[in-house]
Scaffold this motif. Sequence first.
Motif, mmCIF file in Angstrom:
data_model
loop_
_atom_site.group_PDB
_atom_site.id
_atom_site.type_symbol
_atom_site.label_atom_id
_atom_site.label_comp_id
_atom_site.label_asym_id
_atom_site.label_seq_id
_atom_site.Cartn_x
_atom_site.Cartn_y
_atom_site.Cartn_z
ATOM 1 N N PHE A 34 -18.042 37.822 -23.997
ATOM 2 C CA PHE A 34 -18.494 38.469 -24.990
ATOM 3 C C PHE A 34 -17.073 38.883 -25.701
ATOM 4 N N GLN A 77 -20.315 34.710 -26.419
ATOM 5 C CA GLN A 77 -20.399 34.885 -28.060
ATOM 6 C C GLN A 77 -19.171 35.576 -28.399
ATOM 7 N N GLU A 118 -16.246 43.292 -38.735
ATOM 8 C CA GLU A 118 -15.999 43.635 -40.016
ATOM 9 C C GLU A 118 -14.620 44.593 -40.016
ATOM 10 N N SER A 170 -17.497 48.849 -31.127
ATOM 11 C CA SER A 170 -18.732 49.136 -31.106
ATOM 12 C C SER A 170 -19.569 47.939 -30.485
ATOM 13 N N MET A 171 -19.238 46.575 -31.153
ATOM 14 C CA MET A 171 -19.907 45.555 -30.577
ATOM 15 C C MET A 171 -19.754 45.195 -29.056
ATOM 16 N N GLY A 214 -21.475 47.780 -27.103
ATOM 17 C CA GLY A 214 -23.118 47.032 -26.950
ATOM 18 C C GLY A 214 -23.209 46.085 -26.045
ATOM 19 N N ALA A 215 -22.225 44.909 -26.302
ATOM 20 C CA ALA A 215 -22.314 43.918 -25.290
ATOM 21 C C ALA A 215 -22.123 44.325 -23.702
ATOM 22 N N THR A 272 -24.944 45.680 -21.539
ATOM 23 C CA THR A 272 -26.245 44.749 -20.982
ATOM 24 C C THR A 272 -25.603 44.159 -19.613
ATOM 25 N N THR A 322 -22.890 42.460 -19.356
ATOM 26 C CA THR A 322 -22.198 41.360 -19.691
ATOM 27 C C THR A 322 -20.474 41.876 -19.704
ATOM 28 N N ARG A 335 -22.213 53.288 -36.284
ATOM 29 C CA ARG A 335 -21.918 52.148 -35.646
ATOM 30 C C ARG A 335 -23.179 51.279 -35.103
ATOM 31 N N ALA A 388 -23.523 47.501 -35.224
ATOM 32 C CA ALA A 388 -22.568 46.814 -34.396
ATOM 33 C C ALA A 388 -23.015 46.714 -33.082
ATOM 34 N N VAL A 389 -23.175 48.028 -32.569
ATOM 35 C CA VAL A 389 -23.564 48.026 -31.054
ATOM 36 C C VAL A 389 -24.971 47.181 -30.940
ATOM 37 N N THR A 391 -25.641 44.518 -32.589
ATOM 38 C CA THR A 391 -25.054 43.064 -32.585
ATOM 39 C C THR A 391 -24.534 42.894 -31.150
ATOM 40 N N GLY A 392 -23.629 43.557 -30.489
ATOM 41 C CA GLY A 392 -23.209 43.410 -29.204
ATOM 42 C C GLY A 392 -24.263 43.098 -28.353
ATOM 43 N N VAL A 393 -25.284 44.111 -28.292
ATOM 44 C CA VAL A 393 -26.527 43.910 -27.271
ATOM 45 C C VAL A 393 -27.300 42.712 -27.406
ATOM 46 N N ARG A 436 -26.478 39.721 -29.240
ATOM 47 C CA ARG A 436 -25.663 38.581 -28.918
ATOM 48 C C ARG A 436 -25.626 38.286 -27.545
ATOM 49 N N SER A 437 -25.249 39.274 -26.680
ATOM 50 C CA SER A 437 -25.101 39.290 -25.420
ATOM 51 C C SER A 437 -26.213 38.732 -24.562
ATOM 52 N N GLU A 482 -20.840 48.762 -41.503
ATOM 53 C CA GLU A 482 -21.525 47.982 -40.240
ATOM 54 C C GLU A 482 -23.024 47.617 -40.605
ATOM 55 N N ALA A 512 -23.756 43.599 -40.599
ATOM 56 C CA ALA A 512 -24.782 43.062 -40.002
ATOM 57 C C ALA A 512 -25.772 42.237 -40.797
ATOM 58 N N ARG A 543 -24.462 39.044 -41.926
ATOM 59 C CA ARG A 543 -24.422 38.043 -40.640
ATOM 60 C C ARG A 543 -25.985 37.417 -40.272
#
Lengths: 359, 248, 183
Positions: free
Chosen positions: A23, A49, A54, A61-62, A65-66, A69, A71, B72, B75-76, B78-80, B82-83, B105, B109, B112
Amino acid sequence: MKRTFMKGCEAIAEAAVRSGCRFFAGYPITPQNEIPEYFARRLPEVGGQFVQGESEVASISMVYGAAQTGTRAMTSSSSCGISLKSEGISYCASAHVPIVYANISRGGPGVGTIQPAQQDYFQATKASGNGGFRMMVFAPSTVQEAADMTYAAFDYAQRDRNPVLILADGVLGAIIEPVVLPPMRPDEEVSAMKKAQRSWALVGHDPAKEPRSFIEPGHWSIQEQEQSCKDNAALYDSWEKDAQEESLMIDDAEIVIAAYGISGRIARSAVSLLRKDGVKVGMIRPKTVSPFPEKAFDKLNYKRVKAILDVEMSIPAQMVYDVRLAVKDRCPIETCLRSGGEVIRREEIIASVRALSKA
Amino acid sequence: MEKVYGRTAAIQKDMVSSLCPGCMHSTMFKLIGEVLEKLDILSRTASVFGIGCCGLGMQYITYDNVTAPHGRACAVATGVKRSTPETIVYTYQGDGDLASIGLGETISAANRGENITVIFVNNGIYGMTGGQMAPTTLVGMKASTAPGGRNPKEHGYPLHMCEILNQLTAPVYLERCTCNTPANVIKTRKAIEKAFQNQIQGAGFSMVEVVTSCPTNWGLDPIESLKFLEEKMLTEFPLGVYRDRQEA
Amino acid sequence: MERNIMVAGFGGQGVMVMGKLLSNAVCDSTTQNVTFFPSYGAEQRGGTANCYVVISDEPVGSPMSDTVDDLVIMNGPSLNKFLGKLKPGGILFINNTIVKDAVSRDDVAIVKAPVTDISLELGNPKVLNVIMLGVYIGYTGILSEELMLATILGQLGKKASLLELNKTAFARGLEIGKAAKGK
């Protein structure tokens, strides 16, 4: 070993993928655009991914989040963009979320220049966000090191459940050099690495059967918050063993250069040329600037060493404070500095060493 | 005797609420929990909470949770998502979080079309920090940072998130509900259920905005707050389905 | 041994590609250290473009040196700007189709090649960098012609027409370089 001719930014991205990164989120800023561009092409090939966020704030932050998990996740930016990521990096450090990020640094402060510089040392090693957290910070000086350190960074991040920073600069991001890429981890291994994180990972748990994942970037209880700070401090102390440096020709050295990253590699060739002229010069090049390789400075023979020359592409000097702490007044410390996007010249370093050597 | 109603397994048994009297967050945590149980996704749900009173829920729920940096959450999430696409991800955010500091954010989101569920709790004021003006504060409504009341010449007008997101192409479901009456609570639960079903089906971005009260910072008692909500808040923020792409 | 090379010209003349091809060939066919460093600016198009190549037995230190052993000049402004960087005894390669100024130094070797003219003659102005690469290899001999050509063909387009064009372009450059060396 097969050599691939690769740009620094791309080698960082490829090494990340090979290490299991699946990710990436980032936002355009020069001189690091080749990292997100490479991931945008590469990650879909391995079932990963890529998201163009933006903003830098959203991108980190993404990644926060990823990475929650389990990842392996990464972001990158440059200097002023890294400032924007501070919020999320601090959250990762507080909540024990293992991420890797790269700063392909440029001139500063402010928007600075898009040209290479090393003005972000304090930000990288002392305060990458609020709250007094610390991180392991790797400072590659070649494309090969950039690849190797990025590959290893994910392991350190997951070992410590803490962010790891690759602190490079605009030269290292842009140069192309031969690199022997680290091995590609097979898909099964990448999946297994993710599954191994499951107990704490934010993937869903059955409340009737198992403890939930509860990722806390802060605590309601002041006792818990203080305990968390103590645990973090213990982690940071444990890194002494992880400090890495290159000590070059220090045994008989009268002048010792301290330099990291791009300055370090330029200084290395200065040492080589000066030695051919019989000048007794050596170098300590921190490969981790956090933890700082203090002990390497204890190995110097201070009866012989006339001076340390701190070489940085930063004005005012920043690493010099860590050098001072390591040298503990055992000899004078001088500086040789450039900034604003000027790449330090080997000739400048040579002239500074010669001046100190004659003094 | 047959048990016909019980506490949802999504809420911890031994917790006593420390939310203010008349606060609707507790109702929301319950409704979300009931939906997760009904859809049988409790064991694979990850909640992403914003900063502010919305985040207080982390102590009460039994399932996976993270606190996002302020604003956020989308955005967070989104990361969770997508992964780890098999995980059900929702954000729970207040008006300051979602519509002020996190406006970028949220819109990005939604734009998208992230396959996530967003629960937006709008009470027109900052709660935890003590009654400061929110992007959704009504014109004339007093706030600690707008002591003379919201003045359009100085502060502009309340922001309408359902209407704003309805300008985008990607979102699949946008509904505004409230929790002031039993009937409206049931409607809100249905909306939440729909928003999660959309995610299970992989449909894309769903947001349920819930207009709620904040008796403490509105300076009203809980009953007066319900009246204010009905008369003032719902006039500014009309209830209804703004978009439903999944409608048969 | 360390060899510093600089290539400079207008954006669009394939200056970066020439530097990259040369350094890529060193990577592919030798065990030497090599670094390619492109100067970069804010503009996406136009302006001047230049890059540095360092080939060395030791690990490469500075990717851009104050002084260079070989200077390849594709346009007029670059000659004035960078001539001072060339070491005494260094080699100056000039695209003399468009660089008409007299060279103000007599302590360097000068190799002139009308690479823009030749590229137009070959029907594709884009190949001027491949021609210049031929001149460079023909004169310096720092890499075998075959290895350099293999990298060029490997990196630049697999279309049959392009392969032929690049082969011809490289050969034309080689001739000029070798002839200049023979003098």
